[in-house]
Design a protein around this motif. Structure first.
Motif, short mmCIF file in Angstrom:
data_model
loop_
_atom_site.label_atom_id
_atom_site.label_comp_id
_atom_site.label_asym_id
_atom_site.label_seq_id
_atom_site.Cartn_x
_atom_site.Cartn_y
_atom_site.Cartn_z
N UNK A 108 -21.83 12.97 -14.05
CA UNK A 108 -23.12 12.29 -14.24
C UNK A 108 -23.97 13.13 -15.18
N UNK A 109 -24.77 12.45 -16.00
CA UNK A 109 -25.70 13.19 -16.85
C UNK A 109 -27.08 12.57 -16.70
N UNK A 110 -28.10 13.43 -16.70
CA UNK A 110 -29.46 13.02 -16.36
C UNK A 110 -30.36 13.12 -17.59
N UNK A 111 -31.03 12.00 -17.89
CA UNK A 111 -31.95 11.94 -19.04
C UNK A 111 -33.28 11.37 -18.58
N UNK A 112 -34.34 11.70 -19.32
CA UNK A 112 -35.68 11.24 -18.93
C UNK A 112 -36.06 9.95 -19.65
N UNK A 113 -36.78 9.10 -18.93
CA UNK A 113 -37.34 7.87 -19.52
C UNK A 113 -38.39 8.22 -20.57
N UNK A 114 -38.90 9.45 -20.53
CA UNK A 114 -39.86 9.92 -21.54
C UNK A 114 -39.33 9.65 -22.95
N UNK A 115 -38.03 9.90 -23.14
CA UNK A 115 -37.40 9.61 -24.43
C UNK A 115 -36.61 8.32 -24.26
N UNK A 116 -37.35 7.21 -24.19
CA UNK A 116 -36.75 5.92 -23.80
C UNK A 116 -35.61 5.52 -24.74
N UNK A 117 -35.86 5.66 -26.04
CA UNK A 117 -34.84 5.24 -27.00
C UNK A 117 -33.62 6.14 -26.92
N UNK A 118 -33.84 7.42 -26.71
CA UNK A 118 -32.72 8.36 -26.57
C UNK A 118 -31.80 7.91 -25.42
N UNK A 121 -37.44 19.69 -14.67
CA UNK A 121 -37.02 20.10 -13.31
C UNK A 121 -36.77 18.89 -12.42
N UNK A 122 -37.48 17.78 -12.70
CA UNK A 122 -37.22 16.57 -11.90
C UNK A 122 -35.79 16.08 -12.13
N UNK A 123 -35.28 16.27 -13.35
CA UNK A 123 -33.89 15.88 -13.63
C UNK A 123 -32.92 16.81 -12.90
N UNK A 124 -33.25 18.10 -12.90
CA UNK A 124 -32.38 19.07 -12.23
C UNK A 124 -32.34 18.77 -10.72
N UNK A 125 -33.51 18.41 -10.18
CA UNK A 125 -33.56 18.09 -8.73
C UNK A 125 -32.73 16.85 -8.42
N UNK A 126 -32.85 15.84 -9.28
CA UNK A 126 -32.05 14.61 -9.09
C UNK A 126 -30.55 14.96 -9.14
N UNK A 127 -30.19 15.82 -10.09
CA UNK A 127 -28.78 16.22 -10.22
C UNK A 127 -28.35 16.99 -8.97
N UNK A 128 -29.25 17.85 -8.50
CA UNK A 128 -28.95 18.68 -7.32
C UNK A 128 -28.74 17.80 -6.08
N UNK A 129 -29.60 16.78 -5.93
CA UNK A 129 -29.49 15.87 -4.77
C UNK A 129 -28.18 15.11 -4.77
N UNK A 130 -27.70 14.73 -5.97
CA UNK A 130 -26.59 13.78 -6.04
C UNK A 130 -25.23 14.39 -6.26
N UNK A 131 -25.15 15.72 -6.45
CA UNK A 131 -23.87 16.32 -6.84
C UNK A 131 -23.71 17.71 -6.23
N UNK A 132 -22.47 18.09 -5.87
CA UNK A 132 -22.28 19.45 -5.35
C UNK A 132 -22.46 20.52 -6.43
N UNK A 133 -22.32 20.14 -7.70
CA UNK A 133 -22.44 21.13 -8.78
C UNK A 133 -23.41 20.64 -9.85
N UNK A 134 -24.21 21.59 -10.35
CA UNK A 134 -25.21 21.24 -11.38
C UNK A 134 -25.08 22.21 -12.56
N UNK A 135 -24.93 21.63 -13.74
CA UNK A 135 -24.87 22.41 -14.98
C UNK A 135 -26.07 22.00 -15.84
#
Ligand code: AMP
Length: 279
Positions: A140-150, A35-49
């Motif tokens: 833009x695409x949002x990924x988590x540092x949790x999967x650092x190598x990914x 959800x933190x990624x979705x929120x970041x996407x929501x803050x930075x873009x008019x559309x979120x998929x």
């Protein structure tokens, strides 16, 4: 919020969205990390998929795809609250129709760290993410540092294949006791859940040592491994101190590093990491 399954349905909904589009790929069973990624996407873009797809090609046969936790109803409730515009939930047949035979592989980076224990994993990840990118066409695409190598592998793929997509890597969201949030945490029983704290405890001790001036790669990894080995229910698979961009293993004095690890807690394989020396 529109919920779609097929690519034609997805395209129809995408055509109504204003750019830039922020995209969050997930495997579902959403938690605060997602959800933190979705929120970041929501803050930075008019559309979120958001996509929800437990991708079979990134699981080896002995891994846990069949038991991977799912709760689409709850996921959709959470995404409604977060204000996603479109949720794409493709079936395996949509992503890999009969006769499927094309793969995207980032060669060298995919063989390091996680890749040395999960040799087919990143080929599955890059293939599915390329397909998701092709279908969604995000800005833009949002990924988590949790999967650092990914995150590193995807950034390489985006450069190599000229995707006009900005990759945004978001910090790890943790439980109050430090455990990195993960859908797989639900596999842990009560004792294992307590034992699982040893991952972040080790990483935080390494961070404290680094902040106090410790710079030797071997000492930093030793601190982590001592902490994990002291935990009876934990079985350390690896701990690495690597360059955060190239993932090359470091030794001697380091200026900055990615300390990453995989640990079995009972049957559950958990990963975690921390970046040191990068502001
Ligand atoms: P998954 O559903 O596990 O494939 O994860 C989807 C996305 O959420 C990936 O980019 C993960 O790195 C990210 N993610 C998973 N857990 C966390 C977390 N605890 N903090 C931040 N991002 C996360």
């Amino acid at each position: 919020m529109k919920i779609v399954e097929s690519i034609p349905e997805l395209r129809k909904e995408l055509s109504k969205l204003a750019h830039p589009i922020g995209f969050v790929p997930t495997m579902g069973y959403l938690h605060e990390g997602h959800l933190s990624l979705v929120r970041k996407a929501r803050e930075g873009n008019p559309s979120v998929v958001v996509s929800i797809f437990a991708n079979p090609t990134q699981f080896a046969p002995e891994e846990d795809l069949e038991n991977y936790p799912r709760d689409i109803k709850r996921d959709l409730e959470l995404l409604t609250t977060e204000g996603a515009d479109v949720v794409w939930i493709p079936t395996v047949e949509v992503m890999y129709p009969e006769g499927y035979q094309t793969w995207v592989e980032v060669e060298s980076l995919s063989t390091m760290l996680e890749g040395s224990f999960r040799p087919t994993h990143f080929r599955g990840v890059t293939t599915v993410v390329a397909k998701l990118f092709n279908a969604v066409g995000p800005d833009r695409a949002y990924f988590g540092q949790k999967d650092a190598q990914q995150a590193v592998v995807i950034q390489q793929m985006v450069r190599d294949l000229n995707y006009p997509i900005e990759i945004v890597v978001c910090s790890i969201i943790r439980e109050d006791d430090g455990l990195a949030m993960s859908s797989r945490n639900t596999y842990l029983n009560e004792n294992e859940r307590v034992a699982a704290r040893c991952l972040s405890r080790g990483l935080f001790q390494a961070r404290d040592a680094f902040l106090s001036g410790e710079r030797r790669a071997e000492t930093l990894t030793q601190i982590v491994s001592d902490e994990v080995k002291a935990e009876e229910l934990a079985d350390l698979q690896y701990v690495s101190c690597a360059d955060p961009e190239t993932l090359v293993e470091l030794d001697g004095e380091v200026k900055s590093c990615l300390i990453s690890m995989a640990v079995y807690i009972g049957k559950t394989r958990l990963i975690d990491n921390i970046i040191l020396g990068v502001s």
